[in-house]
Design a protein around this motif. Sequence first.
Motif, PDB file in Angstrom:
ATOM      1  N   VAL A   1       0.865  -1.191   0.000  1.00  0.00           N
ATOM      2  CA  VAL A   1       0.000   0.000   0.000  1.00  0.00           C
ATOM      3  C   VAL A   1       0.897   1.235   0.000  1.00  0.00           C
ATOM      4  CG1 VAL A   1      -1.889   1.196   1.180  1.00  0.00           C
ATOM      5  CG2 VAL A   1      -1.702  -1.294   1.367  1.00  0.00           C
TER       6      VAL A   1
ATOM      7  N   LEU B   1      -3.843   5.867  -6.600  1.00  0.00           N
ATOM      8  CA  LEU B   1      -2.954   6.714  -5.811  1.00  0.00           C
ATOM      9  C   LEU B   1      -1.901   5.935  -5.027  1.00  0.00           C
ATOM     10  CD1 LEU B   1      -2.640   9.695  -5.391  1.00  0.00           C
ATOM     11  CD2 LEU B   1      -4.162   9.554  -3.411  1.00  0.00           C
ATOM     12  N   VAL B   2      -2.298   4.828  -4.414  1.00  0.00           N
ATOM     13  CA  VAL B   2      -1.371   4.097  -3.529  1.00  0.00           C
ATOM     14  C   VAL B   2      -1.044   2.693  -4.048  1.00  0.00           C
ATOM     15  CG1 VAL B   2      -1.997   5.353  -1.438  1.00  0.00           C
ATOM     16  CG2 VAL B   2      -3.311   3.336  -2.077  1.00  0.00           C
TER      17      VAL B   2
ATOM     18  N   MET C   1      -5.062  -1.241  -2.273  1.00  0.00           N
ATOM     19  CA  MET C   1      -5.754  -0.936  -1.013  1.00  0.00           C
ATOM     20  C   MET C   1      -6.235  -2.255  -0.415  1.00  0.00           C
ATOM     21  SD  MET C   1      -6.290   2.424  -0.310  1.00  0.00           S
ATOM     22  CE  MET C   1      -7.916   2.771   0.332  1.00  0.00           C
TER      23      MET C   1
ATOM     24  N   ARG D   1     -10.234  -0.961   3.874  1.00  0.00           N
ATOM     25  CA  ARG D   1     -11.001   0.261   3.645  1.00  0.00           C
ATOM     26  C   ARG D   1     -12.412  -0.037   3.155  1.00  0.00           C
ATOM     27  NH1 ARG D   1      -9.493   5.344   4.701  1.00  0.00           N
ATOM     28  NH2 ARG D   1      -7.484   5.347   5.744  1.00  0.00           N
TER      29      ARG D   1
ATOM     30  N   ARG E   1      -6.866  12.129   4.472  1.00  0.00           N
ATOM     31  CA  ARG E   1      -5.533  11.875   3.952  1.00  0.00           C
ATOM     32  C   ARG E   1      -5.581  11.100   2.633  1.00  0.00           C
ATOM     33  NH1 ARG E   1      -3.897   8.283   8.448  1.00  0.00           N
ATOM     34  NH2 ARG E   1      -6.022   7.668   7.983  1.00  0.00           N
ATOM     35  N   SER E   2      -4.397  10.777   2.122  1.00  0.00           N
ATOM     36  CA  SER E   2      -4.363  10.130   0.803  1.00  0.00           C
ATOM     37  C   SER E   2      -5.059   8.764   0.826  1.00  0.00           C
ATOM     38  CB  SER E   2      -2.914   9.983   0.325  1.00  0.00           C
ATOM     39  OG  SER E   2      -2.173   9.205   1.231  1.00  0.00           O
ATOM     40  N   LEU E   3      -4.939   8.031   1.953  1.00  0.00           N
ATOM     41  CA  LEU E   3      -5.631   6.737   2.038  1.00  0.00           C
ATOM     42  C   LEU E   3      -7.145   6.944   1.995  1.00  0.00           C
ATOM     43  CD1 LEU E   3      -3.571   4.740   4.713  1.00  0.00           C
ATOM     44  CD2 LEU E   3      -3.947   4.085   2.334  1.00  0.00           C
ATOM     45  N   ASP E   4      -7.595   8.048   2.614  1.00  0.00           N
ATOM     46  CA  ASP E   4      -9.033   8.343   2.576  1.00  0.00           C
ATOM     47  C   ASP E   4      -9.478   8.682   1.154  1.00  0.00           C
ATOM     48  OD1 ASP E   4      -9.248   8.066   5.400  1.00  0.00           O
ATOM     49  OD2 ASP E   4      -8.365  10.053   5.614  1.00  0.00           O
ATOM     50  N   PHE E   5      -8.619   9.438   0.470  1.00  0.00           N
ATOM     51  CA  PHE E   5      -8.948   9.787  -0.911  1.00  0.00           C
ATOM     52  C   PHE E   5      -9.020   8.506  -1.765  1.00  0.00           C
ATOM     53  CE2 PHE E   5      -8.618  11.305  -5.154  1.00  0.00           C
ATOM     54  CZ  PHE E   5      -9.260  12.525  -5.131  1.00  0.00           C
TER      55      PHE E   5
END
Lengths: 411, 83
Positions: free
Chosen positions: A314, A346-347, A350, A393, B38-42
């Motif tokens: 992640v 983005l990451v 997830m 998440r 934060r970025s994880l939330d985004f």
Amino acid sequence: MTLAANRIVVGGAELTWDDLPGLGLPSPAAVLVESGADALAAVREHALRGTELLVAAASRIDEGLREELRADGFAVVRPGGEPLAPTSRREPEPDRLWLLTSGSTGRPKRIGHTLGSLTTVRGPQAPRVWLCPYSPGTYAWWQVVTLSLTQPGQDIVVIEPAELEIWPGIAAAHGVTAASGTPTFWRQAIYRDLQALTQVPLAQITLGGEPVDQAILDQLRGIFPTTRISWIYASSEVGASIVVHDGRAGFPREWLDRSAPDRPTISVDGDELVITSPFHGAGLDGPVHTGDRVEIVDDRVVITGRLDSDEINVGGSKISAGVVRNVLQSHPAVAWARVTSRRSPLVGRMVVAEVVLTAEARSTGAGNGTAPVDNAALVGWCATRLPDYGVPRLIRFLDEIPAKETLKSDV
Amino acid sequence: MSQLTREHIRDLMGQVMKAQGKTLPDSDDADLREIGFRSLDFSELALRVEDEIGEELNFDAPGLRQIATVGDVLDFIERLQTL
């Protein structure tokens, strides 16, 4: 060889090894079965005649694999049907047994064994009535079958796939005292009908085939306070190599790199479990990289999952899906969980999860008798036990614990 | 591909905040750092939007540099849907 005079319960009938019919198998034969009785009849024939044999549930063999077997010299036999002749002939290998790996990480591989290499329990045993819920031909199935074939006082009660949802009733009716299954198998039994499960007079419970977490060990201990509860690490490649009886997940760290005659040697290379085992399949002597991932937590070595799927990256931070799964499954309202990942722009990835709540949590809509168990409640539970990048998440709630024919959830 | 309204996206953003034990302010001017988004939330919000519209969103970190407020997030997701 002399077949042990043990009782076999299969398809509602009670018989012994000697009562099973002869199948008149060619050698080598790949016997694709629809029933447990046919699988045991094939084993009997191998035990008496040394027929080179692969036995598997017909549903596990697709057309490609079937043609591969024929090209490798096997006659493909469906009991009651016309055998398919091999497309290439060769001399049979006497006393050879073939197992297929579960194929959870790709196409099933064929691993060579003999009755001798599959028979890992040799000392005198207390009399037991064993449940056999496994798919025919798998390593775990062979463990129960060889026990019954070779050891006096070891009866078996075979559970057909159609009986998996009602096995506790069948087991109680036939006095099953020992049962082996995956953690998913045990979770399903607890989830479906706890009352029926408590009626089975179990003196021995064994778990294997998947990572074994503390939550399921504790649940079973609560239901069966005096039963011996063990977990086993075993595979077609290295055989039964780790057996733990202390009621804890993982195995003691001091077991690593110990060598003793006729005992497996367990090592860790990076974060991969490596085993050198006397019970290995043909050609697999020496250290075998198992493809299973381990984490060392305090004094225990914990198997978290498959190396190629357990680690989730992640945004550059790595988390074990198995560790996240264990945290979710330790929530009192969670009966079962699967943790995977989803692509995220983005990451990178997830962490996401699927969850089945316990019957109690589903009926009352509450966990611990107070707060409702929803996405936020489970995220909150995980957030206090995991780094932020490891918290799932998105959590999807399922109505049933999914399981494959292998009794695994592919967690 | 179905398109989400600004209100729907705001609702999903509120669900992300709620799962973290936080509340999404009513104002579009609220600063993301101050409200702890934060970025994880985004990233989670993007997954929730993907589930709603049945399609993957494609964007990268540089595209997010100018995003500082709740309104910026809503604008960005709205714009992504029209690409």
